[in-house]
Design a protein around this motif. Structure first.
Motif, PDB file in Angstrom:
ATOM      1  N   ARG A 412       0.840  -1.194   0.000  1.00  9.80           N
ATOM      2  CA  ARG A 412       0.000   0.000   0.000  1.00  9.80           C
ATOM      3  C   ARG A 412       0.871   1.238   0.000  1.00  9.80           C
ATOM      4  O   ARG A 412       1.981   1.238   0.557  1.00  9.80           O
ATOM      5  N   VAL A 413       0.358   2.313  -0.620  1.00 11.52           N
ATOM      6  CA  VAL A 413       1.048   3.608  -0.663  1.00 11.52           C
ATOM      7  C   VAL A 413       0.111   4.675  -0.118  1.00 11.52           C
ATOM      8  O   VAL A 413      -1.084   4.692  -0.438  1.00 11.52           O
ATOM      9  N   LEU A 414       0.654   5.552   0.711  1.00  8.18           N
ATOM     10  CA  LEU A 414      -0.125   6.685   1.213  1.00  8.18           C
ATOM     11  C   LEU A 414       0.763   7.919   1.236  1.00  8.18           C
ATOM     12  O   LEU A 414       1.836   7.912   1.847  1.00  8.18           O
ATOM     13  N   LEU A 415       0.329   8.975   0.540  1.00  9.42           N
ATOM     14  CA  LEU A 415       1.011  10.270   0.581  1.00  9.42           C
ATOM     15  C   LEU A 415       0.111  11.237   1.350  1.00  9.42           C
ATOM     16  O   LEU A 415      -1.053  11.416   0.989  1.00  9.42           O
ATOM     17  N   ARG A 416       0.669  11.852   2.378  1.00  9.07           N
ATOM     18  CA  ARG A 416      -0.163  12.683   3.251  1.00  9.07           C
ATOM     19  C   ARG A 416       0.558  13.991   3.569  1.00  9.07           C
ATOM     20  O   ARG A 416       1.673  13.970   4.110  1.00  9.07           O
ATOM     21  N   PRO A 417      -0.051  15.143   3.234  1.00  8.98           N
ATOM     22  CA  PRO A 417       0.562  16.415   3.614  1.00  8.98           C
ATOM     23  C   PRO A 417       0.491  16.621   5.117  1.00  8.98           C
ATOM     24  O   PRO A 417      -0.518  16.293   5.750  1.00  8.98           O
ATOM     25  N   SER A 418       1.559  17.148   5.701  1.00 12.47           N
ATOM     26  CA  SER A 418       1.564  17.454   7.133  1.00 12.47           C
ATOM     27  C   SER A 418       0.559  18.552   7.433  1.00 12.47           C
ATOM     28  O   SER A 418       0.368  19.482   6.642  1.00 12.47           O
ATOM     29  N   GLY A 419      -0.073  18.458   8.588  1.00 15.12           N
ATOM     30  CA  GLY A 419      -1.017  19.488   8.980  1.00 15.12           C
ATOM     31  C   GLY A 419      -0.374  20.737   9.527  1.00 15.12           C
ATOM     32  O   GLY A 419      -1.010  21.793   9.606  1.00 15.12           O
ATOM     33  N   THR A 420       0.901  20.652   9.914  1.00 16.39           N
ATOM     34  CA  THR A 420       1.542  21.792  10.578  1.00 16.39           C
ATOM     35  C   THR A 420       2.858  22.231   9.957  1.00 16.39           C
ATOM     36  O   THR A 420       3.353  23.306  10.266  1.00 16.39           O
ATOM     37  N   GLU A 421       3.440  21.409   9.056  1.00 18.24           N
ATOM     38  CA  GLU A 421       4.759  21.725   8.501  1.00 18.24           C
ATOM     39  C   GLU A 421       4.716  21.637   6.980  1.00 18.24           C
ATOM     40  O   GLU A 421       3.872  20.947   6.410  1.00 18.24           O
ATOM     41  N   PRO A 422       5.676  22.322   6.291  1.00 20.84           N
ATOM     42  CA  PRO A 422       5.728  22.250   4.824  1.00 20.84           C
ATOM     43  C   PRO A 422       6.394  20.960   4.353  1.00 20.84           C
ATOM     44  O   PRO A 422       7.469  20.965   3.758  1.00 20.84           O
ATOM     45  N   LEU A 423       5.771  19.849   4.647  1.00 24.12           N
ATOM     46  CA  LEU A 423       6.347  18.573   4.238  1.00 24.12           C
ATOM     47  C   LEU A 423       5.239  17.587   3.868  1.00 24.12           C
ATOM     48  O   LEU A 423       4.077  17.751   4.245  1.00 24.12           O
ATOM     49  N   VAL A 424       5.644  16.573   3.119  1.00 24.13           N
ATOM     50  CA  VAL A 424       4.747  15.491   2.725  1.00 24.13           C
ATOM     51  C   VAL A 424       5.282  14.195   3.326  1.00 24.13           C
ATOM     52  O   VAL A 424       6.480  13.917   3.260  1.00 24.13           O
ATOM     53  N   ARG A 425       4.376  13.419   3.907  1.00 26.05           N
ATOM     54  CA  ARG A 425       4.751  12.131   4.486  1.00 26.05           C
ATOM     55  C   ARG A 425       4.457  11.030   3.475  1.00 26.05           C
ATOM     56  O   ARG A 425       3.327  10.903   2.993  1.00 26.05           O
ATOM     57  N   VAL A 426       5.480  10.258   3.153  1.00 23.70           N
ATOM     58  CA  VAL A 426       5.344   9.142   2.214  1.00 23.70           C
ATOM     59  C   VAL A 426       5.375   7.853   3.019  1.00 23.70           C
ATOM     60  O   VAL A 426       6.366   7.543   3.683  1.00 23.70           O
ATOM     61  N   MET A 427       4.278   7.098   2.974  1.00 24.47           N
ATOM     62  CA  MET A 427       4.202   5.831   3.692  1.00 24.47           C
ATOM     63  C   MET A 427       4.014   4.692   2.698  1.00 24.47           C
ATOM     64  O   MET A 427       3.169   4.762   1.815  1.00 24.47           O
ATOM     65  N   VAL A 428       4.833   3.663   2.853  1.00 21.27           N
ATOM     66  CA  VAL A 428       4.744   2.491   1.983  1.00 21.27           C
ATOM     67  C   VAL A 428       4.743   1.239   2.848  1.00 21.27           C
ATOM     68  O   VAL A 428       5.570   1.097   3.758  1.00 21.27           O
ATOM     69  N   GLU A 429       3.808   0.330   2.559  1.00 22.18           N
ATOM     70  CA  GLU A 429       3.774  -0.977   3.199  1.00 22.18           C
ATOM     71  C   GLU A 429       3.998  -2.042   2.130  1.00 22.18           C
ATOM     72  O   GLU A 429       3.536  -1.905   0.990  1.00 22.18           O
ATOM     73  N   ALA A 430       4.714  -3.089   2.505  1.00 23.80           N
ATOM     74  CA  ALA A 430       4.955  -4.197   1.579  1.00 23.80           C
ATOM     75  C   ALA A 430       5.252  -5.441   2.389  1.00 23.80           C
ATOM     76  O   ALA A 430       5.576  -5.370   3.579  1.00 23.80           O
ATOM     77  N   ALA A 431       5.142  -6.584   1.750  1.00 22.91           N
ATOM     78  CA  ALA A 431       5.430  -7.835   2.443  1.00 22.91           C
ATOM     79  C   ALA A 431       6.912  -7.939   2.794  1.00 22.91           C
ATOM     80  O   ALA A 431       7.291  -8.617   3.751  1.00 22.91           O
ATOM     81  N   ASP A 432       7.755  -7.242   2.040  1.00 22.41           N
ATOM     82  CA  ASP A 432       9.210  -7.273   2.254  1.00 22.41           C
ATOM     83  C   ASP A 432       9.702  -5.885   2.616  1.00 22.41           C
ATOM     84  O   ASP A 432       9.407  -4.908   1.916  1.00 22.41           O
ATOM     85  N   ILE A 433      10.460  -5.761   3.695  1.00 22.88           N
ATOM     86  CA  ILE A 433      10.914  -4.452   4.178  1.00 22.88           C
ATOM     87  C   ILE A 433      11.817  -3.767   3.172  1.00 22.88           C
ATOM     88  O   ILE A 433      11.751  -2.534   2.991  1.00 22.88           O
ATOM     89  N   GLU A 434      12.655  -4.515   2.474  1.00 23.71           N
ATOM     90  CA  GLU A 434      13.560  -3.898   1.507  1.00 23.71           C
ATOM     91  C   GLU A 434      12.784  -3.319   0.327  1.00 23.71           C
ATOM     92  O   GLU A 434      13.117  -2.244  -0.188  1.00 23.71           O
ATOM     93  N   GLN A 435      11.745  -4.020  -0.091  1.00 24.27           N
ATOM     94  CA  GLN A 435      10.909  -3.486  -1.160  1.00 24.27           C
ATOM     95  C   GLN A 435      10.204  -2.209  -0.693  1.00 24.27           C
ATOM     96  O   GLN A 435      10.118  -1.229  -1.432  1.00 24.27           O
ATOM     97  N   ALA A 436       9.705  -2.212   0.540  1.00 22.79           N
ATOM     98  CA  ALA A 436       9.036  -1.022   1.077  1.00 22.79           C
ATOM     99  C   ALA A 436       9.988   0.163   1.106  1.00 22.79           C
ATOM    100  O   ALA A 436       9.618   1.284   0.739  1.00 22.79           O
ATOM    101  N   ARG A 437      11.231  -0.074   1.529  1.00 25.11           N
ATOM    102  CA  ARG A 437      12.215   1.019   1.590  1.00 25.11           C
ATOM    103  C   ARG A 437      12.546   1.541   0.198  1.00 25.11           C
ATOM    104  O   ARG A 437      12.659   2.750  -0.007  1.00 25.11           O
ATOM    105  N   ALA A 438      12.686   0.629  -0.739  1.00 22.51           N
ATOM    106  CA  ALA A 438      13.045   1.040  -2.093  1.00 22.51           C
ATOM    107  C   ALA A 438      11.924   1.857  -2.727  1.00 22.51           C
ATOM    108  O   ALA A 438      12.164   2.925  -3.327  1.00 22.51           O
ATOM    109  N   VAL A 439      10.695   1.404  -2.595  1.00 24.13           N
ATOM    110  CA  VAL A 439       9.561   2.124  -3.177  1.00 24.13           C
ATOM    111  C   VAL A 439       9.377   3.469  -2.498  1.00 24.13           C
ATOM    112  O   VAL A 439       9.148   4.497  -3.166  1.00 24.13           O
ATOM    113  N   ALA A 440       9.511   3.508  -1.167  1.00 25.00           N
ATOM    114  CA  ALA A 440       9.359   4.773  -0.439  1.00 25.00           C
ATOM    115  C   ALA A 440      10.435   5.767  -0.850  1.00 25.00           C
ATOM    116  O   ALA A 440      10.166   6.967  -1.023  1.00 25.00           O
ATOM    117  N   GLY A 441      11.653   5.286  -1.040  1.00 28.76           N
ATOM    118  CA  GLY A 441      12.737   6.167  -1.457  1.00 28.76           C
ATOM    119  C   GLY A 441      12.494   6.763  -2.828  1.00 28.76           C
ATOM    120  O   GLY A 441      12.720   7.964  -3.052  1.00 28.76           O
TER     121      GLY A 441
END
Length: 452
Positions: A412-441
């Motif tokens: 799963r992928v979720l992009l969420r703008p911060s409510g208080t700061e000028p930043l975007v939070r990128v969240m990625v879930e995957a069955a494999d942690i290395e895949q999640a890190r690579a996709v999030a990066g």
């Protein structure tokens, strides 16, 4: 003036952002706004005021009490108690206002003011906005209408609040905890007395850590945001489980007998099955947020339980629960709301109910929590970008689509703008942690390039 109220009251560095003058003024404004709304109609108003053990809570409590009494509100001062205890007592005592002084899991220099309406419910956004408006009007010169003589509020210490709240917690448990050994990490916070007392009265053998608040050590390397001490203590003492609270004890995380973390999603899964078995899970539905782990959703679907997801924040979870009549909801961070017994997240109640399930089934917490498999979750913050365009940028949208195609049904992928700061939070879930890190990066790089 920027909006003072955030998602959980007014917070800031005590005596810098959150001053005695501000606390007093907000309390007077709250009294006037609730009077205008007809809350006090036909009777003399009463408020319940509590705090966590922070040193700054002492002067802020004095300011809040002075403000309320000066506005003609009688005050029941309950002292150091958890946020959910203040909410409960506000309802149980028929008070018109509840006020809690706490900055929850924040570091000691911070503090906060949280208001509850009659019944122990959080104030609606429009009431908070009105309080800010009235506060600003009077701060800039418009005089308050002030009662005199017998019209001023009276202040009473209500020591009975401790026992009344503990009795409530014990009274709603489905079974006792006899035979369980439990380690409690109280974060040197508001539940340092309440939680051990409740677990002991329920029959558990209790070992405490982080239960010696001195006003300065709240959340300091302990509690729900620092689980290392609890993990070690559970293993050292051969305990069945460990429970960790934050500074105001509105959240609960757990540790199983092997010292492994059991997060809010897993706690919700365990309680959802227990409540359904007891016929208490209305609509066979549990409420979470968009940050709920995909493994939680998969587990609930497998068990025939619907997951309703809201925006991040326990207030949004609560709003959904109240609107649809659901009984259970919460967040991965450990805010768990059992609406039949509490109007807000209650960490002590959650811990007791989790322990009660272990005692009733004779199964370990690890076995119970195994109903769901937590998929690896990677969160990357991308700072200094135009967060307003995160959902309209074609470049970002194309990258998300490609990432979702790659991850398939087990990610799963979720992009969420911060409510208080000028930043975007990128969240990625995957069955494999290395895949999640690579996709999030990769997604973070695209967000930075497209929105920077």
């Amino acid at each position: 003036m920027g909006r003072l109220f955030g998602t959980d009251g007014v917070r800031g560095v005590a005596n810098a952002d959150l001053t005695a003058e501000l606390a007093l003024g907000l309390s007077v404004a709250a009294a006037h706004v609730l009077a205008e709304a007809g809350t006090f109609e036909g009777h003399r108003p009463t408020a319940v005021v509590g705090r966590d053990p922070r040193a700054s809570g002492e002067f802020l409590e004095a300011a809040v009490v002075a403000g309320l009494a000066s506005a003609g509100v009688d005050v029941l001062r309950v002292g150091v108690l958890p946020t959910p205890a203040v909410a409960y007592l506000t309802g149980a005592l028929g008070a018109d206002i509840g006020v809690m002084l706490s900055a929850s899991h924040n570091a000691m220099p911070d503090n906060g003011v949280k208001f509850f309406a009659r019944g122990g419910h959080k104030l609606a956004d429009e009431l908070e906005d009105r309080i800010e408006t009235v506060y600003e009007q009077h701060r800039t010169g418009e005089p308050w209408a002030r009662p005199t003589g017998a019209g001023v509020g009276r202040v009473t210490d209500y020591a009975e609040g401790f026992d009344r709240y503990v009795a409530h917690l014990i009274g709603v448990l489905p079974n006792r905890l006899d035979g369980l050994k439990v380690v409690l990490d109280e974060a040197h916070g508001a539940a340092a007395r309440v939680s051990p007392e409740a677990f002991a009265r329920a029959g558990a053998e209790v070992i405490t850590i982080g239960a010696e608040p001195d006003g300065l050590n709240i959340n300091d390397g302990c509690g729900s945001t620092h689980l290392a001490l609890l993990r070690a203590a559970v293993v050292e003492h051969g305990a069945d489980l460990g429970i960790a609270h934050d500074g105001d004890a509105d959240r609960c995380l757990a540790v199983d007998g092997a010292g492994e973390e059991v997060d809010g999603d897993q706690i919700l899964a365990v309680l959802a099955l227990a409540m359904r078995e007891a016929g208490q899970l209305r609509g066979d539905t549990v409420v979470g947020t968009v940050m709920s782990n995909l493994g939680f959703k998969i587990a609930m679907e497998r068990e025939g339980i619907q997951l309703v997801q809201t925006a991040v924040g326990d207030r949004y979870v609560l709003e959904s629960m109240k609107a649809e009549g659901y009984a259970l909801g919460g967040e991965q961070s450990g805010h768990v709301i059992v609406l039949d017994h509490a109007t807000t997240g209650d960490g002590t109640l959650t811990g007791l109910m989790l322990a009660a399930r272990v005692a009733a089934t004779g199964r370990s917490l690890a076995e119970l929590a195994g109903v769901m498999e937590r998929l690896p979750q990677v969160l990357v913050n991308v700072p200094d970008v135009d967060k307003s365009r995160v959902h309209t940028s074609q470049e970002v949208s194309a990258a998300v689509t490609e990432a979702e195609r790659e991850l398939g049904a087990t990610g799963r992928v979720l992009l969420r703008p911060s409510g208080t700061e000028p930043l975007v939070r990128v969240m990625v879930e995957a069955a494999d942690i290395e895949q999640a890190r690579a996709v999030a990066g990769r997604l973070a790089d695209v967000v930075k390039s497209a929105l920077g």
